[in-house]
Design a protein around this motif. Structure first.
Motif, PDB file in Angstrom:
ATOM      1  N   VAL A  22     -28.923   6.220  42.069  1.00  6.70           N
ATOM      2  CA  VAL A  22     -28.083   6.907  43.180  1.00  6.70           C
ATOM      3  C   VAL A  22     -27.975   6.506  44.313  1.00  6.70           C
ATOM      4  CG1 VAL A  22     -28.892   8.503  45.762  1.00  6.70           C
ATOM      5  CG2 VAL A  22     -30.096   8.659  42.951  1.00  6.70           C
ATOM      6  N   ARG A  23     -28.194   5.340  44.387  1.00  5.01           N
ATOM      7  CA  ARG A  23     -26.711   4.909  45.321  1.00  5.01           C
ATOM      8  C   ARG A  23     -26.033   4.070  44.425  1.00  5.01           C
ATOM      9  NH1 ARG A  23     -31.443   2.036  47.505  1.00  5.01           N
ATOM     10  NH2 ARG A  23     -31.501   0.574  45.821  1.00  5.01           N
ATOM     11  N   GLU A  32     -23.542   6.742  44.679  1.00 11.00           N
ATOM     12  CA  GLU A  32     -23.009   7.220  46.040  1.00 11.00           C
ATOM     13  C   GLU A  32     -21.646   6.010  46.129  1.00 11.00           C
ATOM     14  OE1 GLU A  32     -25.952   6.349  48.953  1.00 11.00           O
ATOM     15  OE2 GLU A  32     -26.458   8.469  48.661  1.00 11.00           O
ATOM     16  N   GLU A  47     -18.523   6.850  44.237  1.00 13.91           N
ATOM     17  CA  GLU A  47     -17.972   8.442  44.855  1.00 13.91           C
ATOM     18  C   GLU A  47     -17.143   7.917  45.974  1.00 13.91           C
ATOM     19  OE1 GLU A  47     -21.419  10.489  45.507  1.00 13.91           O
ATOM     20  OE2 GLU A  47     -20.582  12.532  44.518  1.00 13.91           O
ATOM     21  N   ASN A  48     -17.583   6.864  46.597  1.00 13.96           N
ATOM     22  CA  ASN A  48     -16.814   6.128  47.414  1.00 13.96           C
ATOM     23  C   ASN A  48     -15.754   5.539  46.945  1.00 13.96           C
ATOM     24  OD1 ASN A  48     -17.654   6.256  49.148  1.00 13.96           O
ATOM     25  ND2 ASN A  48     -18.751   4.505  50.477  1.00 13.96           N
TER      26      ASN A  48
END
Lengths: 329, 813
Positions: free
Chosen positions: B565-566, B569, B572-573
């Motif tokens: 999950v990290r 993220e 996505e950035n």
């Protein structure tokens, strides 16, 4: 070495003896005991195994396996057989042999090949000179002498045995042919080891060497193995040329002439074989070429190769080589 | 063979024989003009290449007597012309034929268990069987003589038995048949004449009905062939063997089956087989046209039928393989070089011929790839790889969350889920960051039942599940009546349907649950439910459907999940920052890049096959096999054949390695002659017998010895990297006929040994004949090692088995 008549000087004698002793000691250490040598009527121990297969040179007597020839006992799984030393040649299918034609019989030649019987080469099992595959006619039979005559030297391959034990040869290839312009040497067949290659072309000398498994060794001028068809055409065109210019004889002469240089090479190689066989060393291409090089490096003349000194040198060299080999092992 | 100027070969290249002929052509290493009558031009080309000689190829598709192909639907009453003599395929009568097919009744469920050919015989109670009707019709229409092909010996006999009521011959012919039959049987001994096969055959033959398959006594087979040629047999039931190698045409050919068992499954007859068998129809100069009838008992697609009936001959593929015997014989002779043999083999030739094609393919692909030009390729590529990473991570997360362990408690009926849309038509992946999803309502879920019983032992977490989901679907019906269902987005037109999907297709679970009506059968109920779904969707339109939070709601406790999950993220950035993401046309550009990548991968794989085929096709195998020979002491390290190798050289009719090992281990030495013969029978018997009785103890013991030897040989081969299945190899030696052969060697009569085993007479005779061949080779082998006792034993064995009916001379001689 048995029965070798050499006029040796005292020092040469001493050197030869030490070299031979050395060789003997080397061979006794390498050979293991299971290969025990036997003479006729010796019992071969079989350790009460059952289902033992008794191969060549053995027989059963009162429940014991007994040797019927002198030689070395060999075992393969449960098969026990005796490998004879210094016997006549025993042919095997696929062997390359060199033989001498002793008789031209109906549809076949008989060849002397150092076997207990004469070998048979059928007219039908060899290629015709015109290179065409066809049924052999009566005419072919009449012309058999144009292919091989009595006393010709021929090389061929062992094709198989008939039911009566007679040996059949075949010569269906360009390399099986009549041998000329060279020397035939007869040595003990046990000195020729079966290998993949028995035909050798020694390029640097322009010489062909054929190590027949039957102990007949051929050293002769190199002949290029050509396709029959091509040869045919070449001869034809040559003949046409010749008939134009009228110089047939000179051409033929040139074809049948062997240069002095090549003759010398042939003699040198033949002498090398002679030396090896009298000393009882295996005759292989590598050893032969080595010997030839050795004689050249010692600046020996061809006839001097058969002199006592060269024998001694070869024996010493071999002893040295083998001891090195065992040490490496 | 040695003294011929011109070799003419007929179309001999069929089945196993191909191998034999190929070797013969290869070994003819002289320059011969060859004329070959072949099915395949390739072989001719190869021969030219090998011999550098002109090769005349006679090649024709022309049939002097044209063929008409009919269909006979099982249970139906008539014939339907499917292909006329001009070779036209008649679509409408084909359909008619299929429609006439009587649908399989509930009674014969057996057909579904693979035993479906039973349906052919059963027919309806009280009625005649199909084959009877068919033959009757053929005789009425004077289409005889007829050959009925079936694909098993038992079936063949069974069908013939159904003809019992029919009589096709008049009195004169009957007398004729009887004379011919008994004059042929004369060479048999009195006892053998009483064999059931012989005595059962005559009444059948007299009525003009014959059976021909490999299980018959050779002499019976020959009598039947002769009678057939004389026109005294009107209806012959034969197996495929009758179509090969014998020139015995008939007016009509019937295929009782359209499927053939080829060792592991029932498959359609190939067009090559069809050509070979239908080729028997139509006698040249007698019949105007040949008739070929196919008995169809199940639906088949027009394309399958066309392919079967009108297809071209099977392409010839090399079945060439290395055998140790071949290898040893090559090594033994000075000229022989196994590598050379391989280089000239047809297999190699086929591989070589494929190379230019591959080169061309690779080139065109490369051109295509280079024609795709992209701006800013570097950054695009960067973006592409990011996208790939992102996707795979997403997938990881989903896998964790949706593993049955976590998600099962939440798969209650009524929960809204989003489902991934799978596009059927194009497999281009989408390139947007968002996935294509739609919503659906869970109705139920169930575990997939595996084939094995183990499933019940598994924990519920490990089993796989399907979920029934109500969603909007587009339903297509194709002509065959099969329905294909594809899920479409909610807004699209389509009918609401319940589909079962694997869990992996669910994208995420929402926290919303709907109340669903109990009865979903009426369409309206489903439509209403879907309406509710869209309502919910519009209610949550502002900030999306609330999802079940994996950690809080579903209690997913796994470090790998958190890590993934990290990383998502972070990615996505990166996407947001990526400059190229803002450029228009990003989708198209990515698609182009994707095709380019795929092309590159394709080129790579083609190049790899090219490289492997330029190397000698059998090189690795050759190496491995040589290693085996060295390991077992057949040849020395410098390729000189040893004593054992010489023995193996002589044996070509049985497994040379196992037999040689057996001999050198002294197994053959101490046993009785009869036992030895019976042991050797395991080498020549290949058929599988289901419920064969076990041989008696002494023989059983010998057989285990054989198996041990075989296992050892196989293991050595495996260690030397020859591809071999040890147990398969060991079980290729069959003890089934040991008893029978033992009795035969003891001097029993043939009818006595037939009572011992259930095998077909002809098969047993063939086995014993092969056994004799092996024994002859063993005599040679024993001679070459100088073991005179063993040699005498083998000779004794030959005398013992070579007698009576088994070695009765052929009628053709």
């Amino acid at each position: 070495m048995r029965g070798v008549q050499l006029s040796l000087s005292k020092t040469q004698k001493l050197r030869l003896e030490t070299a031979l002793e050395k060789l003997e000691s080397l061979s006794s250490t390498t050979s293991n005991n299971s290969n025990a040598s036997v003479i006729v009527a010796d019992t071969i121990p079989i350790n009460y195994e059952d289902g033992v297969l008794k191969g060549h040179g053995t027989s059963e007597m009162d429940g014991r396996v007994v040797a019927t020839i002198c030689g070395v006992v060999e075992r393969v799984n449960k098969l026990v057989y005796v490998r004879a030393l210094r016997a006549r040649y025993k042919p095997e299918i696929g062997d390359i042999i060199v033989g001498r034609v002793i008789e031209v019989a109906p549809k076949r030649w008989r060849l002397e090949i150092n076997f207990s019987q004469d070998a048979v080469l059928m007219l039908s099992s060899m290629n015709l000179p015109d290179g065409i595959q066809r049924r052999r006619t009566a005419l072919d039979e009449l012309n058999m002498r144009s292919i091989f005559e009595e006393n010709d030297i021929v090389c061929a391959e062992v094709r198989g045995f008939q039911h009566d034990g007679s040996l059949y040869l075949q010569a269906r290839s360009q390399k099986y042919r009549k041998l000329d312009r060279g020397q035939l040497l007869r040595i003990s067949p046990y000195l020729v080891k079966r290998r993949k290659q028995h035909f050798h072309h020694l390029d640097q000398y322009g010489v062909d060497l054929i190590l027949g498994c039957n102990g007949f060794i051929w050293v002769g001028e190199h002949v290029e193995a050509k396709d029959d068809m091509v040869v045919d055409q070449m001869i034809k065109s040559e003949q046409e040329n010749a008939s134009l210019s009228g110089s047939v004889s000179s051409r033929e002469q040139e074809q049948s002439h062997t240069s002095v240089e090549i003759r010398q090479h042939i003699c040198r190689i033949a002498n090398a074989v002679r030396v090896l066989s009298t000393l009882g060393f295996m005759v292989t291409v590598e050893l032969i070429t080595e010997l030839v090089d050795l004689s050249i490096s010692h600046n020996l003349d061809i006839h001097e190769m058969l002199g006592a000194e060269f024998y001694v040198i070869v024996a010493e060299k071999e002893a040295e080589r083998r001891s090195l080999a065992t040490k490496k092992r | 063979m040695r003294c011929i100027t011109c070799v003419t070969e007929k179309e001999v290249l069929y089945g196993k024989r191909v191998l034999l002929w190929l070797q013969r052509i290869l070994v003819l290493y002289f320059s011969l003009p060859l004329s070959l009558m072949l099915r395949s031009l390739q072989i001719g080309l190869q021969s030219m290449q090998v011999h550098q000689q002109p090769c005349h190829i006679v090649y024709t598709d022309y049939r002097p007597t044209p063929l008409q192909h009919y269909f006979f639907p099982s249970g139906g009453n008539g014939l339907y012309l499917v292909v006329d003599e001009k070779g036209k395929f008649r679509e409408n009568s084909f359909q008619k034929a299929l429609n006439a097919l009587v649908p399989p009744g509930e009674g014969d469920k057996k057909r579904e268990n693979g035993k479906w050919q039973k349906g052919l015989f059963v027919g309806k109670a009280g009625e005649d069987s199909d084959i009877f009707k068919m033959v009757k019709m053929i005789i009425q229409r004077q289409y005889d003589p007829v050959i009925c092909f079936s694909f098993s010996k038992r079936e063949c006999e069974f069908l013939a038995m159904q003809m019992a009521k029919m009589d096709l011959n008049n009195e004169d012919e009957k007398v004729n048949i009887e004379t011919i039959f008994w004059s042929a049987m004369d060479m048999l001994s009195e006892d053998d004449k009483k064999l059931p096969q012989v005595s059962n055959m005559l009444p059948l033959l007299k009525r003009g009905i014959g059976v021909h398959h490999s299980g018959l006594l050779p002499i019976l087979k020959e009598v039947i062939e002769i009678l057939f040629q004389e026109g005294l047999i009107k209806c012959l039931f034969a197996t495929e063997t009758f179509s090969i190698g014998l020139n015995m045409p008939a007016k009509t050919v019937v295929f009782t089956n359209v499927r053939k068992f080829d060792g592991d499954k029932f498959r359609w007859i190939s067009s090559g087989e069809y050509i070979q068998m239908s080729g028997r129809a139509g006698r040249r100069g007698i019949d105007e046209r040949g008739i070929c009838i196919l008995m169809v008992d199940e639906k088949l697609e027009p394309s399958t039928a066309k392919l079967m009936v009108k297809g071209s001959a099977d392409s010839l593929n090399s079945a060439f393989h290395l055998s140790y015997n071949m290898l040893l014989n090559q090594i033994r002779s000075e000229d022989g070089d196994p590598v050379n043999l391989l280089r000239n083999s047809f297999y190699q030739f086929q591989v070589d011929r494929a190379i230019p094609d591959l080169v061309k393919q690779a080139k065109s692909l490369e051109e295509e790839r280079d024609s795709i030009i992209l701006e800013e390729e570097d950054s695009l590529e960067n973006y592409y790889s990011l996208l790939q990473q992102f996707k795979s991570l997403k997938k990881d997360v989903r896998d964790i969350v949706l593993s049955p362990k976590y998600c099962l408690p939440f798969l209650q009926p009524g929960r809204l889920v989003s489902i991934q849309l799978i596009k059927v038509d194009d497999n281009l992946p989408s390139f947007s960051v968002k996935d294509d999803v739609t919503l659906g309502v869970i109705i139920n879920f169930e575990r997939i039942k595996g084939l094995s019983e183990d499933d019940t032992n598994k924990k519920p977490e490990d089993a796989s599940y399907t979920v029934d989901i109500l969603t909007r679907c587009a339903v297509h019906k194709d002509e065959a009546g099969k329905r294909t269902i594809s899920i479409v987005p909610l807004k699209d037109p389509g009918e609401p349907a319940v589909v079962s999907l694997p869990i992996s297709q669910i994208d995420s679970l929402s926290s919303v649950r709907l109340v669903i009506p109990k009865d979903l059968l009426p369409v309206e109920a489903r439509e209403n439910t879907l309406k509710k779904v869209s309502e919910v969707l519009s209610r949550f339109a502002k900030d999306g459907l609330p999802q079940l939070d994996p950690e809080d709601d579903m209690k997913v406790q796994s470090s790998s999940y958190r890590k993934a999950v990290r990383r998502i993220e972070a990615l996505e950035n990166l996407f947001e920052k990526h400059e190229i993401a803002k450029s228009p046309l990003i989708e198209q550009k990515l698609k182009l890049l994707h095709t380019k990548k795929q092309l590159t991968a394709k080129i790579k794989s083609i190049k790899r096959t090219m490289r492997s085929s330029t190397a000698l096709a059998f090189k690795d195998e050759l190496k491995a096999r040589k290693r085996v020979l060295r390991r077992l002491g057949y040849v020395t390290s410098d390729d000189v054949v040893e004593l054992k190798g010489k023995v193996a050289c002589e044996i070509s009719s049985a497994d040379e390695l196992t037999l040689t090992e057996l001999m050198f281990n002294g197994v053959l030495k101490d046993i009785k002659v009869e036992e030895m013969v019976s042991l050797l029978s395991c080498f020549v018997w290949q058929e599988k017998l289901q419920d064969a009785q076990k041989p008696r103890d002494e023989l059983e013991l010998l057989f285990t010895q054989l198996q041990d030897t075989a296992r050892r040989v196989a293991k050595v081969q495996l260690e030397c990297k020859v591809q071999i299945d040890v147990e398969n190899f060991v079980s290729s030696f069959r003890p089934d006929i040991m008893e029978a052969v033992f009795a035969w060697a003891k001097g029993s009569k043939f009818y006595e040994i037939m009572e011992i085993t259930q095998v077909f007479e002809g098969s047993l005779i063939r086995a014993i004949r092969r056994l004799e061949e092996v024994l002859q080779q063993l005599i040679q082998a024993a001679k070459s090692i100088g073991e005179t006792e063993l040699e005498a034993k083998f000779e004794d064995a030959v005398i013992k088995i070579k007698r009576d009916i088994v070695f009765a001379a052929s009628l053709y001689l």
